[in-house]
Design an enzyme around this catalytic site. Structure first.
Site, mmCIF file in Angstrom:
data_model
loop_
_atom_site.group_PDB
_atom_site.id
_atom_site.type_symbol
_atom_site.label_atom_id
_atom_site.label_comp_id
_atom_site.label_asym_id
_atom_site.label_seq_id
_atom_site.Cartn_x
_atom_site.Cartn_y
_atom_site.Cartn_z
ATOM 1 N N ARG A 172 -11.469 9.287 1.525
ATOM 2 C CA ARG A 172 -11.442 9.947 2.835
ATOM 3 C C ARG A 172 -12.686 10.811 3.020
ATOM 4 O O ARG A 172 -13.155 10.990 4.144
ATOM 5 C CB ARG A 172 -10.143 10.738 3.000
ATOM 6 C CG ARG A 172 -8.953 9.785 3.083
ATOM 7 C CD ARG A 172 -7.610 10.468 3.230
ATOM 8 N NE ARG A 172 -6.542 9.471 3.123
ATOM 9 C CZ ARG A 172 -5.263 9.768 3.014
ATOM 10 N NH1 ARG A 172 -4.870 11.030 3.013
ATOM 11 N NH2 ARG A 172 -4.371 8.805 2.914
ATOM 12 N N SER A 229 -10.402 4.951 -4.971
ATOM 13 C CA SER A 229 -11.401 5.994 -5.174
ATOM 14 C C SER A 229 -10.966 7.041 -6.206
ATOM 15 O O SER A 229 -11.747 7.422 -7.080
ATOM 16 C CB SER A 229 -11.714 6.664 -3.844
ATOM 17 O OG SER A 229 -10.531 7.161 -3.235
ATOM 18 N N TYR A 254 -14.981 -0.022 -7.417
ATOM 19 C CA TYR A 254 -16.303 0.562 -7.172
ATOM 20 C C TYR A 254 -17.214 0.372 -8.385
ATOM 21 O O TYR A 254 -18.408 0.591 -8.310
ATOM 22 C CB TYR A 254 -16.154 2.046 -6.819
ATOM 23 C CG TYR A 254 -15.310 2.245 -5.581
ATOM 24 C CD1 TYR A 254 -15.837 1.982 -4.316
ATOM 25 C CD2 TYR A 254 -13.977 2.639 -5.670
ATOM 26 C CE1 TYR A 254 -15.060 2.120 -3.175
ATOM 27 C CE2 TYR A 254 -13.191 2.778 -4.539
ATOM 28 C CZ TYR A 254 -13.743 2.517 -3.290
ATOM 29 O OH TYR A 254 -12.966 2.634 -2.169
ATOM 30 N N LYS A 309 0.860 -1.177 0.000
ATOM 31 C CA LYS A 309 0.000 0.000 0.000
ATOM 32 C C LYS A 309 0.897 1.228 0.000
ATOM 33 O O LYS A 309 1.725 1.411 0.894
ATOM 34 C CB LYS A 309 -0.885 -0.007 1.232
ATOM 35 C CG LYS A 309 -1.857 1.160 1.239
ATOM 36 C CD LYS A 309 -2.870 1.005 2.332
ATOM 37 C CE LYS A 309 -3.936 2.062 2.213
ATOM 38 N NZ LYS A 309 -4.908 1.939 3.306
ATOM 39 N N LYS A 326 0.553 9.888 5.675
ATOM 40 C CA LYS A 326 0.717 8.513 6.170
ATOM 41 C C LYS A 326 2.059 7.915 5.754
ATOM 42 O O LYS A 326 2.218 6.704 5.658
ATOM 43 C CB LYS A 326 -0.466 7.663 5.677
ATOM 44 C CG LYS A 326 -1.820 8.183 6.154
ATOM 45 C CD LYS A 326 -2.968 7.220 5.892
ATOM 46 C CE LYS A 326 -4.272 7.748 6.487
ATOM 47 N NZ LYS A 326 -5.395 6.792 6.353
ATOM 48 N N LYS A 373 -2.066 -1.554 -4.004
ATOM 49 C CA LYS A 373 -2.967 -0.406 -3.885
ATOM 50 C C LYS A 373 -2.176 0.873 -3.875
ATOM 51 O O LYS A 373 -1.204 0.951 -3.119
ATOM 52 C CB LYS A 373 -3.757 -0.556 -2.585
ATOM 53 C CG LYS A 373 -4.708 0.573 -2.275
ATOM 54 C CD LYS A 373 -5.377 0.318 -0.952
ATOM 55 C CE LYS A 373 -6.338 1.435 -0.641
ATOM 56 N NZ LYS A 373 -6.979 1.264 0.644
ATOM 57 N N GLU A 395 8.077 -6.033 1.143
ATOM 58 C CA GLU A 395 6.851 -6.015 1.966
ATOM 59 C C GLU A 395 6.014 -7.259 1.687
ATOM 60 O O GLU A 395 5.511 -7.899 2.608
ATOM 61 C CB GLU A 395 6.007 -4.765 1.644
ATOM 62 C CG GLU A 395 6.193 -3.598 2.579
ATOM 63 C CD GLU A 395 5.637 -3.824 3.979
ATOM 64 O OE1 GLU A 395 4.984 -4.857 4.235
ATOM 65 O OE2 GLU A 395 5.878 -2.962 4.833
HETATM 66 C C1 PBG Z 1 -6.988 3.404 5.112
HETATM 67 C C2 PBG Z 1 -7.653 3.131 3.810
HETATM 68 C C3 PBG Z 1 -7.432 3.846 2.644
HETATM 69 C C4 PBG Z 1 -8.275 3.338 1.670
HETATM 70 C C5 PBG Z 1 -8.984 2.273 2.250
HETATM 71 N N1 PBG Z 1 -8.582 2.168 3.581
HETATM 72 C C6 PBG Z 1 -6.441 4.914 2.372
HETATM 73 C C7 PBG Z 1 -6.417 6.083 3.230
HETATM 74 O O1 PBG Z 1 -7.447 6.644 3.623
HETATM 75 O O2 PBG Z 1 -5.306 6.503 3.524
HETATM 76 C C8 PBG Z 1 -8.388 3.859 0.274
HETATM 77 C C9 PBG Z 1 -9.467 3.311 -0.581
HETATM 78 C C10 PBG Z 1 -9.758 4.146 -1.779
HETATM 79 O O3 PBG Z 1 -9.159 5.206 -2.004
HETATM 80 O O4 PBG Z 1 -10.648 3.728 -2.535
HETATM 81 N N2 PBG Z 1 -6.768 2.306 5.909
#
Ligand code: PBG
Length: 344
Positions: A223, A293, A332, A213, A236, A267, A252
Site C-alpha cells: 500500500r 509485500s 518480488y 485473497k 477490506k 494470497k 471461493e
Molecule cells: C489490492 C491489492 C493488494 C495487493 C495487490 N493488490 C492488497 C491490498 O492493498 O489490499 C497486495 C500485494 C502485496 O502485498 O504484495 N487489490
C-alpha cells in the site's frame, strides 16, 4: 555407572531394534544422495515478477518498506521486462502508482485506454513480445479511498464494481495483457470478465483469479508502493476472506472455477500453505501463490539485521510453495532468484 548406561542396563532396545533397521538418514548422508531423492524443485519457470509503475522518465523510486524494490517509469519498466525475459522469467505482473489527480471515488481512470497500466502493457508487448503480461483489474490504485470497489455511503457496491472491472479487463486485453488477474474479490467478477473478454474477441486471454485473497496485514508495504496507505479508511473485510477460514476459501475457489477462471491464486503466500495444499488436492488446477509485500519485507528486514541469511530464507520460502503444491509464485524476489538459479 552413569544414568544412560543404567537405563540401557535396564533393557532398552537398540536403535536397529527400534527402527527395524530403517534408517532415514541413509539418503541424507551426501550432497549427491540428497539431490537424488529431492522431491521438489524451484526453477525459473516458476516465477512471476510483480513490478510497480509510476509516471515519468528514466526514474526508479525506492520504496522504503521494500528495500530493493522500486517504482519504475514506463521506459525503465520495459528495460526490466527485457531483463526478466533474458533471465527466462515467464511473466511479469504490473501494478501502478497512479497520479493523485486521476484517482476518484469510483476509480474511473481504470477505464481510460491510455492509463499508465495500458500504456506500459503496450510498450512491453512491443519491446518484449515473448514475456507474459499479467494485469490486475482491481480498482484500488485508481480510487481516492484505496478500496478495490466503488464506495457508496460507506458500502463497497458489488455489481456496479463488477461491471467496471470487466470493462477494465477488456481494455487491458486490448492493450496486450495475456492474463487478467482480478484481485478485488467482488462476487461474480470472474464470470463477468470471462463474458466480456469473449464478447470482445479476447477468448485467448486467460484469467488468474485471486481466488482466495485473505483480509491480511501482510499487504502493508504494497500500500506504500502504490500510494494507498494514506488513503485507505477502514479495512477490506467486507470483500476479502476472513483469515480464520479455510472451507470458505475452498468455496471461493470452486465458485471462481465454475465461473471460468483458468488458474487459482492464494494470497498471501507462506502463512497460507495449508490453503494451497487444499486447493491443489481438491481441484488439480494450475495453482499459484503470491508471496506478498509483507513477506518480502520481513525477510529483507531480518536479513539486513544479520538475524537470518536472507538468500537462504528466500530460496527456502519459495521451495516451500512448490512443496505445498504451487505451480508458480508471484514474488518480488523473482530476478534475484533467477540470477541465483542461473549461477548454479
Ligand atoms: C489490492 C491489492 C493488494 C495487493 C495487490 N493488490 C492488497 C491490498 O492493498 O489490499 C497486495 C500485494 C502485496 O502485498 O504484495 N487489490
Amino acid at each position: 555407572m552413569n544414568k544412560i548406561s543404567r537405563l540401557k542396563a535396564a533393557g532398552s532396545r537398540s536403535v536397529d531394534e527400534i527402527t527395524g533397521g530403517r534408517r532415514l538418514r541413509r539418503m541424507r548422508k551426501a550432497d549427491w544422495s540428497r539431490r537424488l531423492v529431492q522431491e521438489n524443485h524451484l526453477t525459473v519457470d516458476d516465477l512471476i515478477w510483480p513490478i510497480f509503475i509510476i509516471e515519468g522518465r528514466n526514474t526508479r523510486e525506492p520504496i522504503a518498506a521494500m528495500p530493493g524494490v522500486f517504482r519504475l517509469t514506463p521506459d525503465l519498466a520495459v528495460k526490466e521486462a527485457e531483463r526478466a525475459a533474458r533471465l527466462g522469467i515467464p511473466a511479469i505482473a504490473t501494478f501502478p502508482n497512479v497520479d493523485m489527480k486521476f484517482r476518484d471515488q469510483t476509480g474511473s481512470h481504470i477505464l481510460d485506454a491510455d492509463n499508465i497500466i495500458n500504456r506500459v502493457t503496450r510498450a512491453i508487448k512491443d519491446a518484449v513480445p515473448e514475456i507474459g503480461i499479467i494485469t490486475d483489474a482491481a480498482l484500488d490504485p485508481f480510487t481516492s479511498h484505496g478500496h478495490d470497489g466503488i464506495l457508496r455511503d460507506g458500502i463497497i457496491v458489488n455489481d456496479e464494481t463488477v461491471e467496471q472491472v470487466a470493462a477494465a479487463a477488456v481494455l487491458q486485453a486490448a492493450a496486450g495483457a495475456d492474463i487478467i488477474a482480478p484481485s478485488d474479490m467482488m462476487d461474480g467478477r470472474i464470470g463477468a470478465i470471462r463474458d466480456a473478454l469473449d464478447a470482445n474477441g479476447f477468448s485467448d486471454v486467460a484469467i488468474m483469479s485471486y481466488a482466495t485473497k485473505f483480509a491480511s496485514a501482510f499487504y502493508g508495504p504494497y500500500r506504500e508502493a502504490i500510494g494507498t496507505s494514506g488513503l485507505l479508511k477502514g479495512d477490506k473485510k467486507t470483500y476479502y476472506i476472513d483469515h480464520a477460514n479455510s472451507d470458505e476459501a475452498v468455496r471461493e475457489a470452486e465458485q471462481d472455477l465454475a465461473e471460468g477462471t483458468d488458474m487459482l491464486m492464494v494470497k498471501p503466500g507462506l502463512p497460507y500453505l495449508d490453503i494451497i495444499r487444499r486447493l491443489k488436492d481438491e481441484f488439480q488446477m494450475p495453482t499459484f501463490a503470491y508471496q506478498v509485500s509483507g513477506e518480502y519485507s520481513m525477510i529483507k528486514a531480518a536479513s539486513a539485521n544479520g538475524w537470518i541469511d536472507g538468500d537462504k530464507v528466500m530460496m527456502e520460502s519459495l521451495l516451500a510453495f512448490k512443496r505445498a503444491g504451487c505451480d508458480g509464485i508471484l514474488t518480488y524476489f523473482a530476478p534475484q532468484v533467477a540470477e541465483m538459479l542461473k549461477g548454479r
